[in-house]
Scaffold this motif. Structure first.
Motif, short mmCIF file in Angstrom:
data_model
loop_
_atom_site.label_atom_id
_atom_site.label_comp_id
_atom_site.label_asym_id
_atom_site.label_seq_id
_atom_site.Cartn_x
_atom_site.Cartn_y
_atom_site.Cartn_z
N UNK A 85 0.81 -1.21 0.00
CA UNK A 85 0.00 0.00 0.00
C UNK A 85 0.84 1.26 0.00
N UNK A 86 2.07 1.16 0.52
CA UNK A 86 2.97 2.31 0.56
C UNK A 86 3.93 2.34 -0.62
N UNK A 87 3.76 1.41 -1.56
CA UNK A 87 4.59 1.40 -2.76
C UNK A 87 3.86 1.95 -3.97
N UNK A 88 2.63 2.41 -3.76
CA UNK A 88 1.84 2.95 -4.87
C UNK A 88 2.04 4.46 -5.00
N UNK A 89 1.93 4.93 -6.24
CA UNK A 89 1.96 6.37 -6.48
C UNK A 89 3.35 6.97 -6.32
N UNK A 90 3.35 8.26 -6.01
CA UNK A 90 4.60 9.02 -5.93
C UNK A 90 4.77 9.63 -4.54
N UNK A 91 6.00 9.62 -4.09
CA UNK A 91 6.32 10.33 -2.84
C UNK A 91 6.16 11.82 -3.09
N UNK A 92 6.80 12.30 -4.13
CA UNK A 92 6.60 13.61 -4.73
C UNK A 92 7.15 13.48 -6.15
N UNK A 93 6.36 13.95 -7.10
CA UNK A 93 6.69 13.75 -8.51
C UNK A 93 8.09 14.29 -8.81
N UNK A 94 8.88 13.52 -9.59
CA UNK A 94 8.61 12.22 -10.24
C UNK A 94 9.22 11.04 -9.48
N UNK A 95 9.32 11.15 -8.14
CA UNK A 95 9.95 10.10 -7.33
C UNK A 95 8.89 9.07 -6.93
N UNK A 96 8.98 7.88 -7.49
CA UNK A 96 7.99 6.83 -7.24
C UNK A 96 8.20 6.21 -5.85
N UNK A 97 7.09 5.84 -5.21
CA UNK A 97 7.16 5.22 -3.89
C UNK A 97 7.79 3.83 -3.91
N UNK A 98 7.72 3.15 -5.05
CA UNK A 98 8.29 1.80 -5.11
C UNK A 98 9.76 1.81 -5.50
N UNK A 99 10.36 2.99 -5.61
CA UNK A 99 11.80 3.07 -5.85
C UNK A 99 12.54 2.61 -4.60
N UNK A 100 13.55 1.81 -4.77
CA UNK A 100 14.32 1.30 -3.63
C UNK A 100 14.98 2.45 -2.87
N UNK A 101 15.14 3.60 -3.54
CA UNK A 101 15.79 4.76 -2.90
C UNK A 101 14.79 5.73 -2.26
#
Length: 299
Positions: A85-101
């Motif tokens: 549920x926390x890997x969906x969408x963006x943390x803040x564009x264009x940084x994806x939540x599912x990025x390992x970083x």
């Protein structure tokens, strides 16, 4: 033609007036384009921000696998949906939540603590570039809360109590005296999980008294908790009915340590010392709720 210099005398001296000079013409310094430069700097920084965001969000750097370790009761099938549920969408564009970083470790931990009261500790580890490992430490419960006093002997559902006196999970169906059971008290809300039957201070008192009883052939298997501060420990018995053992009565309203001292003193003094040795199985109750007095009765 010779230049003519004007002269005049004053006090016998001759002064010469300076030769008139022409004003030099100077060039105007070029004006700097500060707003334009600032715009270029901002544009450059924004370009770095966007470019790095796309770089850390490329497919090879996205989390695909969630593993679980350290668990005994909690299963991966329960943990995985919360993390995803926390890997969906963006943390803040264009940084994806599912990025390992860009992984939101703090938010994931808080969500897991909130959902699973059994969890004592959590650590989230990155395994390579596409896997996240959730390492949990589960609470260990040695005591159960089994509802109101009138459910004694017919308890259907019990709840495990953690070290702080909070109910954190439904207990497995275990018969016999494998767990120390507590009856009485009230819980807040519809679900007992997450509630506290008593304060941490009272819980610590109860466990300390229990530990002392365990050391002196009075090992209790259950506790009855009354609203007026009275607590009754039920002594372990060989009888088929687990709750037919002697009652050891304390109160949480007075100094329980003094009550323990009075009890131990009575057990090591006559006549209770001899009677207890001969008729331990016939003991009906011991009452230490009163200052410097111990009451007891055998069947």
């Amino acid at each position: 033609m010779k230049d003519i210099k004007s002269t005049y005398k004053k006090n016998g001296s001759t002064n010469v007036s300076p030769e008139p000079t022409s004003k030099k013409s100077g060039k105007r310094a070029p004006r700097r384009n500060i707003p334009g430069r600032l715009f270029l700097i901002v544009l450059f920084i924004f370009g770095l921000y966007v470019g790095f965001g796309y770089l850390v969000s490329i497919e090879p750097l996205r989390v695909e696998t969630i593993s679980l370790s350290g668990n005994n009761v909690i299963v991966a099938a329960d943990i995985t949906p919360v993390v995803k549920g926390y890997l969906k969408g963006y943390r803040f564009w264009p940084y994806r939540n599912d990025s390992i970083f860009v992984l939101q470790k703090k938010d994931i931990k808080e969500a897991l603590f909130l959902k699973f009261k059994r969890i004592e500790g959590i650590s989230i580890k990155k395994v390579g570039l596409k896997e996240v490992e959730v390492v949990v430490e589960e609470k260990e419960g040695q005591y159960l809360w089994c509802g109101e006093i009138n459910s004694l002997g017919s308890e259907d559902t019990c709840y495990i109590i953690d070290a702080n006196g909070s109910l954190f999970d439904v207990a497995p169906q275990v018969s016999g005296d494998a767990y120390f059971k507590i009856f009485g008290g009230q819980v807040d809300g519809e679900s007992p999980i997450g509630s506290e039957v008593f304060s941490l201070e009272d819980f610590n008192k109860i466990i300390e008294i229990k530990d002392e009883l365990d050391l002196h052939k009075l090992s209790p298997i259950a506790l009855l908790l009354y609203d007026d501060g009275l607590i009754e420990f039920i002594k372990k018995t060989e009888d088929k009915n687990l709750y037919e053992g002697a009652r050891i009565k304390f109160t949480l309203l007075v100094d329980y340590k003094e009550a323990i001292d009075n009890l131990l003193s009575a057990l090591n003094s006559e006549p209770l010392k001899s009677e207890f040795a001969e008729k331990e199985g016939l003991l009906q109750y011991i009452d230490v709720r009163f200052d410097n007095r111990v009451y007891y009765k055998f069947k």
